[in-house]
Design a protein around this motif. Structure first.
Motif, PDB file in Angstrom:
ATOM      1  N   VAL A 172       4.500   1.263   1.490  1.00  0.00           N
ATOM      2  CA  VAL A 172       5.545   1.764   0.593  1.00  0.00           C
ATOM      3  C   VAL A 172       5.447   3.280   0.655  1.00  0.00           C
ATOM      4  O   VAL A 172       4.406   3.860   0.315  1.00  0.00           O
ATOM      5  CB  VAL A 172       5.318   1.253  -0.849  1.00  0.00           C
ATOM      6  N   ILE A 173       6.499   3.903   1.130  1.00  0.00           N
ATOM      7  CA  ILE A 173       6.409   5.327   1.464  1.00  0.00           C
ATOM      8  C   ILE A 173       6.749   6.192   0.251  1.00  0.00           C
ATOM      9  O   ILE A 173       7.739   5.948  -0.435  1.00  0.00           O
ATOM     10  CB  ILE A 173       7.337   5.628   2.660  1.00  0.00           C
ATOM     11  N   CYS A 174       5.909   7.198   0.012  1.00  0.00           N
ATOM     12  CA  CYS A 174       6.064   8.036  -1.181  1.00  0.00           C
ATOM     13  C   CYS A 174       6.470   9.469  -0.829  1.00  0.00           C
ATOM     14  O   CYS A 174       6.096   9.996   0.217  1.00  0.00           O
ATOM     15  CB  CYS A 174       4.750   8.078  -1.959  1.00  0.00           C
ATOM     16  N   ASP A 175       7.175  10.054  -1.755  1.00  0.00           N
ATOM     17  CA  ASP A 175       7.707  11.415  -1.617  1.00  0.00           C
ATOM     18  C   ASP A 175       6.580  12.457  -1.809  1.00  0.00           C
ATOM     19  O   ASP A 175       5.465  12.111  -2.224  1.00  0.00           O
ATOM     20  CB  ASP A 175       8.817  11.619  -2.668  1.00  0.00           C
ATOM     21  N   CYS A 191       2.158  -5.925  -6.865  1.00  0.00           N
ATOM     22  CA  CYS A 191       1.701  -6.160  -5.480  1.00  0.00           C
ATOM     23  C   CYS A 191       0.891  -4.976  -4.942  1.00  0.00           C
ATOM     24  O   CYS A 191       0.297  -5.071  -3.857  1.00  0.00           O
ATOM     25  CB  CYS A 191       2.888  -6.362  -4.542  1.00  0.00           C
ATOM     26  N   THR A 192       0.897  -3.850  -5.654  1.00  0.00           N
ATOM     27  CA  THR A 192       0.253  -2.640  -5.118  1.00  0.00           C
ATOM     28  C   THR A 192      -1.264  -2.779  -5.180  1.00  0.00           C
ATOM     29  O   THR A 192      -1.842  -2.899  -6.258  1.00  0.00           O
ATOM     30  CB  THR A 192       0.680  -1.395  -5.928  1.00  0.00           C
ATOM     31  N   VAL A 248       0.859  -1.189   0.000  1.00  0.00           N
ATOM     32  CA  VAL A 248       0.000   0.000   0.000  1.00  0.00           C
ATOM     33  C   VAL A 248       0.895   1.239   0.000  1.00  0.00           C
ATOM     34  O   VAL A 248       1.780   1.381   0.847  1.00  0.00           O
ATOM     35  CB  VAL A 248      -0.932   0.020   1.241  1.00  0.00           C
ATOM     36  N   LEU A 249       0.674   2.102  -0.965  1.00  0.00           N
ATOM     37  CA  LEU A 249       1.455   3.340  -1.053  1.00  0.00           C
ATOM     38  C   LEU A 249       0.933   4.333  -0.022  1.00  0.00           C
ATOM     39  O   LEU A 249      -0.293   4.488   0.117  1.00  0.00           O
ATOM     40  CB  LEU A 249       1.315   3.941  -2.452  1.00  0.00           C
ATOM     41  N   TYR A 276       3.061 -14.624   1.166  1.00  0.00           N
ATOM     42  CA  TYR A 276       2.114 -14.206   0.119  1.00  0.00           C
ATOM     43  C   TYR A 276       2.630 -13.006  -0.677  1.00  0.00           C
ATOM     44  O   TYR A 276       2.045 -12.632  -1.685  1.00  0.00           O
ATOM     45  CB  TYR A 276       0.758 -13.849   0.745  1.00  0.00           C
ATOM     46  N   HIS A 277       3.703 -12.395  -0.185  1.00  0.00           N
ATOM     47  CA  HIS A 277       4.233 -11.223  -0.882  1.00  0.00           C
ATOM     48  C   HIS A 277       5.180 -11.678  -1.983  1.00  0.00           C
ATOM     49  O   HIS A 277       6.222 -12.278  -1.718  1.00  0.00           O
ATOM     50  CB  HIS A 277       4.964 -10.299   0.113  1.00  0.00           C
ATOM     51  N   LYS A 278       4.806 -11.405  -3.216  1.00  0.00           N
ATOM     52  CA  LYS A 278       5.550 -11.973  -4.354  1.00  0.00           C
ATOM     53  C   LYS A 278       6.534 -10.982  -4.979  1.00  0.00           C
ATOM     54  O   LYS A 278       7.227 -11.319  -5.926  1.00  0.00           O
ATOM     55  CB  LYS A 278       4.567 -12.457  -5.444  1.00  0.00           C
ATOM     56  N   GLY A 279       6.578  -9.765  -4.479  1.00  0.00           N
ATOM     57  CA  GLY A 279       7.471  -8.770  -5.088  1.00  0.00           C
ATOM     58  C   GLY A 279       8.821  -8.759  -4.397  1.00  0.00           C
ATOM     59  O   GLY A 279       9.038  -9.483  -3.414  1.00  0.00           O
TER      60      GLY A 279
END
Ligand SMILES: Cc1ncc(COP(=O)(O)O)c(C=O)c1O
Length: 426
Positions: A121-124, A143-144, A99-100, A374-377
């Motif tokens: 997932v941290i965004c600028d 994965c997002t 999740v972004l 379960y996380h495939k990335g």
């Protein structure tokens, strides 16, 4: 040359007291008391039942909220954190998902992603200090699942770009409006663009009951799932003990219900919203208009000037080294200003200080959600400098709260103070 600066012994530009930033809280009065006393007199404190039948105040609040914001559904919660977590679960976020999340927000917007067992997932940020759509797009992968975008400090995110990206990649959007209730983007209320909009009634927020929250959405299934998750996930259905009506209706949840006492306070506060916004926006405009011509000062740009809720004034100086002297001089003038970012001073609103995420701390030795079958990335990595634009912007910004209780004269004194200080320190 204007008067001698107060920091050098001159007269203060602002001679009136500064109000704390509790916009709705400071207005609590007869209307709130009347509502609360009514709930107490009725002994009706739980939204679903009491000794006698009464209309639920929480339900009335939800109806008013949905009508005002133009949403089909509104669900009251005990906090915005509970609202965000319920919204994520309702949107189908779970193990294996990314999740972004905006990196400039109160930590709760990120913590709830971990609470939903997904990986943040941290965004600028862009120069408005809201999430940068280009960084969002860069960080999308298979994965997002969703993004939590935050209308930070009252300013709307770049909703046209964000919604286009979400549509293109089929990603759910949860709007964190904790700090932006009543804000708009191109005339439409914030919170009504994404799949869910979440609000906070914590004491520091524009309208408040000390604690509380709200979710708005337009999709019936999403509402059902929010409703379920916020209420232990099995209690409230048209028939509590019936078989599930559709696959996925029954699952375990938590308890984020709003109490009738909170609902009572919020009913009175809700009626104050437009008046508070009007006063804050008026004050903010006086201050911005009074300083925008100054050399070396750039007011924080906004994706929609009219949509800003007016809770603060933020402006950039051209060098981070100027910020502390500028703030010290403003405070000496009687203006309640502050800096926002310093690497050495922890602040839960800036990702760089979110040690629990950066170091992937979890309450048990099973490192969920980061070690997840379960996380495939590729592994999601964090570092203190992963959002360099945001840190650069924040390091140059000066902020002042804009309480609605301030008068026009207060604002004019603030303008005078900033203009005095800018002559020497900008
Ligand atoms: C942007 C943001 N998101 C979420 C929250 C969490 O709100 P609450 O305290 O109602 O859980 C806050 C509260 O400060 C906030 O500012």
């Amino acid at each position: 040359m204007s008067e001698k600066l107060a920091i050098y012994g001159g007269p203060k530009a602002k001679t009136t007291p500064n109000y704390p930033m509790y916009p709705g809280g400071l207005e609590i009065g007869e209307e709130e008391k009347k509502q609360v006393l009514e709930a107490l007199d009725r002994k009706y404190l739980f939204r679903y039942y009491g000794p006698e039948k009464y209309p639920s105040k929480v339900r009335e609040l939800e109806q008013k909220f949905a009508a005002k914001f133009g949403a089909k559904y509104a669900l009251a919660t005990s906090s915005c954190t509970g609202a965000l977590l319920s919204a994520l679960v309702a949107c189908g976020v779970g193990p294996g998902d990314e999740v972004l999340v905006s990196g400039y927000t109160f930590f709760a917007s990120c913590a709830v992603v971990v609470g939903a067992k997904a990986i943040p997932v941290i965004c600028d940020a862009d120069e408005t200090l809201t999430v940068d759509p280009e960084d969002i797009e860069r960080k999308i992968n298979p994965c997002t699942k969703a993004m939590v975008i935050v209308h930070m400090r009252g300013v709307p995110c770049d909703m046209n770009k964000i919604m286009a990206i979400a549509k293109k990649h089929n990603i759910k959007v949860i709007e964190d409006c904790a700090q932006a209730i009543g804000g708009t983007y191109k005339g439409k209320y914030l919170g009504t663009f994404g799949d869910c909009g979440c609000f906070s009634f914590q004491y520091h927020k524009t309208i408040t009951a000390g604690e509380g929250g709200m979710i708005v959405c337009n999709d019936e299934r999403t509402y059902d799932r929010c409703m379920s998750y916020h209420d232990t996930a099995a209690c409230w259905r048209p028939d509590r003990f019936a078989e599930q009506r559709y696959e996925g209706e029954l699952f375990c949840g938590s308890n984020f219900r709003m109490s009738e006492l909170t609902g009572a306070v919020m009913l009175a506060q809700f009626d104050r919203l437009d008046g508070l916004l009007e006063r804050m926006r008026r004050n903010q405009k006086i201050i911005i208009d009074g300083i925008k011509d100054l050399k070396g000062i750039t007011p924080r740009p906004r994706h929609d000037d009219e949509g800003d809720t007016g809770i603060c004034v933020m402006f950039y100086l051209d060098s981070k080294d100027k910020v502390n002297p500028f703030v010290d001089a403003l405070r000496a003038e009687g203006v309640g200003a502050s800096s926002v970012y310093s690497a050495g001073i922890p602040d839960w609103h800036i990702y760089r200080h979110w040690k629990h995420v950066i170091e992937k701390k979890t309450p048990t030795s099973v490192n969920c959600p980061w070690d997840c079958p379960y996380h495939k990335g590729p592994e999601v990595e964090y570092s203190e400098n992963m959002c360099p634009n945001m840190l650069e912007y924040l390091s140059r910004v000066v902020t002042l709260d804009v309480p609605p209780q301030m008068s026009v004269e207060d604002c004019e004194m603030i303008v005078k103070g900033i203009r005095k200080v800018a002559e020497v320190f900008a």
